[in-house]
Scaffold this active site. Sequence first.
Site, PDB file in Angstrom:
ATOM      1  N   SER A 153       2.040  -0.295   8.386  1.00 26.99           N
ATOM      2  CA  SER A 153       2.729  -0.225   9.748  1.00 26.99           C
ATOM      3  C   SER A 153       1.938  -0.417  10.942  1.00 26.99           C
ATOM      4  O   SER A 153       2.227  -1.223  12.047  1.00 26.99           O
ATOM      5  CB  SER A 153       3.960   1.016   9.838  1.00 26.99           C
ATOM      6  OG  SER A 153       4.549   0.881   8.751  1.00 26.99           O
ATOM      7  N   SER A 198      -0.750   4.395   4.076  1.00 22.34           N
ATOM      8  CA  SER A 198      -1.998   3.601   3.994  1.00 22.34           C
ATOM      9  C   SER A 198      -2.295   2.919   5.111  1.00 22.34           C
ATOM     10  O   SER A 198      -3.265   2.185   5.540  1.00 22.34           O
ATOM     11  CB  SER A 198      -1.726   2.730   2.895  1.00 22.34           C
ATOM     12  OG  SER A 198      -0.627   1.881   2.909  1.00 22.34           O
ATOM     13  N   GLY A 251       0.757  -1.082   0.010  1.00 20.04           N
ATOM     14  CA  GLY A 251      -0.008   0.096  -0.007  1.00 20.04           C
ATOM     15  C   GLY A 251       0.857   1.137  -0.005  1.00 20.04           C
ATOM     16  O   GLY A 251       2.060   1.145   0.236  1.00 20.04           O
ATOM     17  N   LEU A 252       0.304   2.419  -0.183  1.00 24.93           N
ATOM     18  CA  LEU A 252       0.909   3.659  -0.314  1.00 24.93           C
ATOM     19  C   LEU A 252       1.650   3.879   0.957  1.00 24.93           C
ATOM     20  O   LEU A 252       0.904   3.468   2.160  1.00 24.93           O
ATOM     21  CB  LEU A 252      -0.102   4.689  -0.660  1.00 24.93           C
ATOM     22  CG  LEU A 252      -0.756   4.889  -2.103  1.00 24.93           C
ATOM     23  CD1 LEU A 252      -1.785   5.749  -2.049  1.00 24.93           C
ATOM     24  CD2 LEU A 252       0.452   5.197  -3.236  1.00 24.93           C
ATOM     25  N   SER A 253       2.587   4.719   1.036  1.00 25.64           N
ATOM     26  CA  SER A 253       2.942   5.270   2.234  1.00 25.64           C
ATOM     27  C   SER A 253       1.821   6.177   2.852  1.00 25.64           C
ATOM     28  O   SER A 253       1.150   6.754   2.270  1.00 25.64           O
ATOM     29  CB  SER A 253       4.216   6.327   2.006  1.00 25.64           C
ATOM     30  OG  SER A 253       4.440   6.885   3.163  1.00 25.64           O
ATOM     31  N   SER A 305       5.644  -5.369   5.616  1.00 21.90           N
ATOM     32  CA  SER A 305       4.951  -4.281   5.188  1.00 21.90           C
ATOM     33  C   SER A 305       5.664  -3.084   4.429  1.00 21.90           C
ATOM     34  O   SER A 305       6.350  -2.398   5.089  1.00 21.90           O
ATOM     35  CB  SER A 305       4.423  -3.206   6.777  1.00 21.90           C
ATOM     36  OG  SER A 305       3.754  -4.235   7.592  1.00 21.90           O
TER      37      SER A 305
END
Length: 246
Positions: free
Chosen positions: A92, A89, A85-87, A148
Site C-alpha cells: 500500500s 510488506s 506480498g505479505l501484510s 495491492s
Amino acid sequence: MFKTVATKSGSVAARAENILGRRVGAMSMSTGVKDETQSGHKDVTTNIKSSHNENVIWSDALLTREERQNYLKSKHVGATLWVTGLSGSGKSTVGAALEHKLLEAGDNIRFGLNAGLGFSAEDREENLRRIGEVAALFADSGVIAITSFISPYKRSREKAREIHERMGVPFFEVFADVPLEVAESRDPKGLYKKARAGEIKNFTGIDDPYEAPDAPELVLPTHQLSVEESCEKTIAFLKEKGIIKA
Ligand SMILES: Nc1ncnc2c1ncn2[C@@H]1O[C@H](COP(=O)(O)OS(=O)(=O)O)[C@@H](OP(=O)(O)O)[C@H]1O
Ligand SMILES: Nc1ncnc2c1ncn2[C@@H]1O[C@H](COP(=O)(O)OP(=O)(O)O)[C@@H](O)[C@H]1O
C-alpha cells in the site's frame, strides 16, 4: 481493487474527500464521527465501513480527481501492476507513492465489490478473481491499474495473469519482498500481534501460507529500498516495458 494509501492523517483524509465518489468521507472515517463531508455531501462510505470486518482496514488515497484526469491525458498505455506480498510488506505504501507520482489506482475492494468475502482459501481466490477481472477492464481502458493485495496463492495470481492475457492487456507481477520478521516488526495495523495472540485465524504468514512468486517481473525488497527507490525502480521498469512513454 487497487489499494494505495494506508495513512489516515487528517490532511490526507481531507484530500481524499475529493478523489472518487465512493471514497468521499475519508475524513469521517478517520474521526469515526462525521457522516457528512465538508462540502455537505452524504458520506457514502460510512455505512460500508461501519458494517465491516474490523480487521479489514480502509485505505485512503492521495490523488484528487483532477490529478487523476490530468494524468489520464498524458502518454501511457494501459497495464496492470499486480503487487503481491505479505501484510506489512509495503504494497500500500509503495502503491500510494506511485499513485502520487501519477499512476492510476483504485482502492478498498473488500469494502465494496468484495464485501462479505473473508479469508478462507475459497474467499481469497474469489476476491482475487474479481479483482483480476476488474483490473483487466481498467487496464484495457488505458489506465495503469495498481493492485495491492496479498494474493498469497500462486494459482490466484496465475488466474489474474490469464485474464489479462485473454484480453491482450499487459500484466506484471510485482513482489513486495520482505522477510516475515520485517513485515511482522512493522505491523502497521497491529494484525500480526492479534494473529499471534490467536485473535485472528488464518492470517497470512502466521497460520496461512504465502506462496512467493517464482518469476515476478519486478521485485521490490522494501526493507532494502526506500519508498522513493521502489517508485523509481517501478517507473524505470514501466518505461523499459513501453508502458510509460519516456
Ligand atoms: N486472515 C487474514 N490474513 C491476511 N490479511 C488479513 C486477514 N484478516 C484481515 N486481513 C487484512 O486484510 C488485508 C488482506 O486482504 P487481501 O484482499 O489483500 O487478501 S487476499 O489477497 O485475498 O489474501 C490485509 O491488508 P494488508 O495489511 O494491506 O496486506 C490485512 O490488513
Ligand atoms: N522502504 C519502505 N517501503 C515501504 N514501506 C515501508 C518502508 N519502510 C518502512 N515502511 C513501512 O512499512 C509499513 C508497510 O505497510 P503497508 O504499506 O500497509 O503494507 P501492506 O499494504 O503490504 O500491508 C508502513 O508502515 C510503511 O511506512
